[in-house]
Design a protein around this motif. Structure first.
Motif, short mmCIF file in Angstrom:
data_model
loop_
_atom_site.label_atom_id
_atom_site.label_comp_id
_atom_site.label_asym_id
_atom_site.label_seq_id
_atom_site.Cartn_x
_atom_site.Cartn_y
_atom_site.Cartn_z
N LEU A 1 0.83 -1.20 0.00
CA LEU A 1 0.00 0.00 0.00
C LEU A 1 0.87 1.26 0.00
N LEU A 2 0.52 2.19 -0.86
CA LEU A 2 1.19 3.49 -0.90
C LEU A 2 0.13 4.57 -0.75
N ILE A 3 0.50 5.64 -0.08
CA ILE A 3 -0.39 6.78 0.07
C ILE A 3 0.25 7.94 -0.66
N VAL A 4 -0.50 8.54 -1.57
CA VAL A 4 -0.02 9.71 -2.30
C VAL A 4 -0.94 10.86 -1.91
N THR A 5 -0.35 11.99 -1.57
CA THR A 5 -1.15 13.12 -1.14
C THR A 5 -0.70 14.40 -1.83
N ASP A 6 -1.65 15.28 -2.07
CA ASP A 6 -1.39 16.62 -2.58
C ASP A 6 -0.67 16.63 -3.92
N GLY A 7 -0.91 15.62 -4.76
CA GLY A 7 -0.22 15.48 -6.03
C GLY A 7 -0.35 16.67 -6.97
N ALA A 8 -1.51 17.28 -7.03
CA ALA A 8 -1.69 18.43 -7.91
C ALA A 8 -2.42 19.56 -7.20
N ALA B 1 5.92 20.48 5.45
CA ALA B 1 5.95 19.78 6.74
C ALA B 1 4.54 19.42 7.18
N GLU B 2 3.60 20.32 7.00
CA GLU B 2 2.21 20.04 7.37
C GLU B 2 1.62 18.90 6.54
N ILE B 3 1.93 18.87 5.24
CA ILE B 3 1.46 17.80 4.36
C ILE B 3 2.01 16.46 4.83
N VAL B 4 3.31 16.43 5.16
CA VAL B 4 3.93 15.19 5.63
C VAL B 4 3.31 14.74 6.94
N LEU B 5 3.12 15.68 7.88
CA LEU B 5 2.53 15.32 9.17
C LEU B 5 1.12 14.77 9.00
N ASN B 6 0.33 15.37 8.12
CA ASN B 6 -1.02 14.87 7.86
C ASN B 6 -0.98 13.46 7.27
N ALA B 7 -0.06 13.22 6.34
CA ALA B 7 0.04 11.90 5.72
C ALA B 7 0.49 10.85 6.73
N VAL B 8 1.44 11.21 7.60
CA VAL B 8 1.90 10.29 8.63
C VAL B 8 0.77 9.98 9.60
N TYR B 9 0.01 10.99 9.97
CA TYR B 9 -1.13 10.78 10.87
C TYR B 9 -2.14 9.82 10.23
N LEU B 10 -2.45 10.02 8.96
CA LEU B 10 -3.37 9.12 8.26
C LEU B 10 -2.84 7.69 8.25
N CYS C 1 -3.29 6.12 11.54
CA CYS C 1 -4.70 5.77 11.75
C CYS C 1 -5.05 4.47 11.04
N LEU C 2 -4.36 4.18 9.94
CA LEU C 2 -4.59 2.95 9.17
C LEU C 2 -3.76 1.78 9.70
N GLY C 3 -3.02 2.01 10.79
CA GLY C 3 -2.23 0.94 11.38
C GLY C 3 -0.83 0.81 10.83
N ILE C 4 -0.38 1.80 10.07
CA ILE C 4 0.97 1.78 9.51
C ILE C 4 1.84 2.64 10.43
N HIS C 5 2.65 1.98 11.27
CA HIS C 5 3.47 2.71 12.23
C HIS C 5 4.84 2.99 11.63
N ASN C 6 5.37 4.17 11.90
CA ASN C 6 6.66 4.61 11.35
C ASN C 6 6.70 4.48 9.83
N PRO C 7 5.76 5.12 9.13
CA PRO C 7 5.74 5.01 7.66
C PRO C 7 6.95 5.69 7.04
N LYS C 8 7.37 5.17 5.91
CA LYS C 8 8.44 5.79 5.13
C LYS C 8 7.81 6.90 4.31
N VAL C 9 8.51 8.02 4.21
CA VAL C 9 7.98 9.18 3.51
C VAL C 9 8.96 9.58 2.41
N GLY C 10 8.41 9.83 1.24
CA GLY C 10 9.20 10.36 0.12
C GLY C 10 8.55 11.65 -0.34
N VAL C 11 9.36 12.70 -0.46
CA VAL C 11 8.83 13.99 -0.89
C VAL C 11 9.26 14.22 -2.33
#
Length: 157
Positions: free
Chosen positions: A115-122, A133-142, A145-155
């Motif tokens: 599973l990958l989460i993509v946010t704010d693409g366009a 930073a706010e976008i990343v924090l929101n994505a990590v929070y989501l 919430c879905l049970g993915i702890h310590n998610p990897k983030v790519g900007v």
């Protein structure tokens, strides 16, 4: 870093990378690829309609000698071929060329992968550092919430 020149200076100490360009038949895309070659940043692997790529490269004064061009006129298949080149290690980076974002992501986000989460693409065209930073924090929070702890983030920007 505040400008492109500072980014370019920082990467000079790193080895050149190969960039697989999905649907490379665009004058703008080929100009960017040509500049990356001239600045000694990256080597291209061009995927798309080979005849169009060659014609546009000639118009731009770009020498394709030694450049791998994969002839795939279908956009989705070209994106899949470029993605495969990265997965197989023939390229280290993937670049979106002249293809719709949804088709590009369809090739990149193989449903057989995790599973990958993509946010704010366009949605956020030019976010500042605080907004990023706010976008990343929101994505990590989501993700949490879905049970993915310590998610990897790519900007990507």
């Amino acid at each position: 870093m505040r400008c492109l020149d500072e980014v370019l200076e920082a990467i000079q100490e790193h080895p050149r990378q190969t960039v697989a360009v999905a649907v490379a038949q665009s004058a703008t895309v080929l100009e960017a690829v040509k500049e990356a070659q001239e600045r000694d940043i990256a080597d291209p692997l061009l995927v798309g309609d080979a005849a169009q790529i060659e014609a546009l490269a000639a118009e731009a004064g770009m020498d394709l000698a030694g450049v791998e061009v994969i002839d795939e006129p279908n956009d989705l298949h070209a994106a899949e071929a470029a993605t495969l080149a990265v997965r197989e290690g023939r390229a280290q980076l993937l670049m979106k060329g002249h293809i719709h974002t949804d088709d590009f992501l369809r090739a990149v986000l193989d449903k057989e992968d995790k599973l990958l989460i993509v946010t704010d693409g366009a949605m956020n065209i030019a976010p500042d550092l605080v907004q990023k930073a706010e976008i990343v924090l929101n994505a990590v929070y989501l993700a949490e919430c879905l049970g993915i702890h310590n998610p990897k983030v790519g900007v990507l920007a």
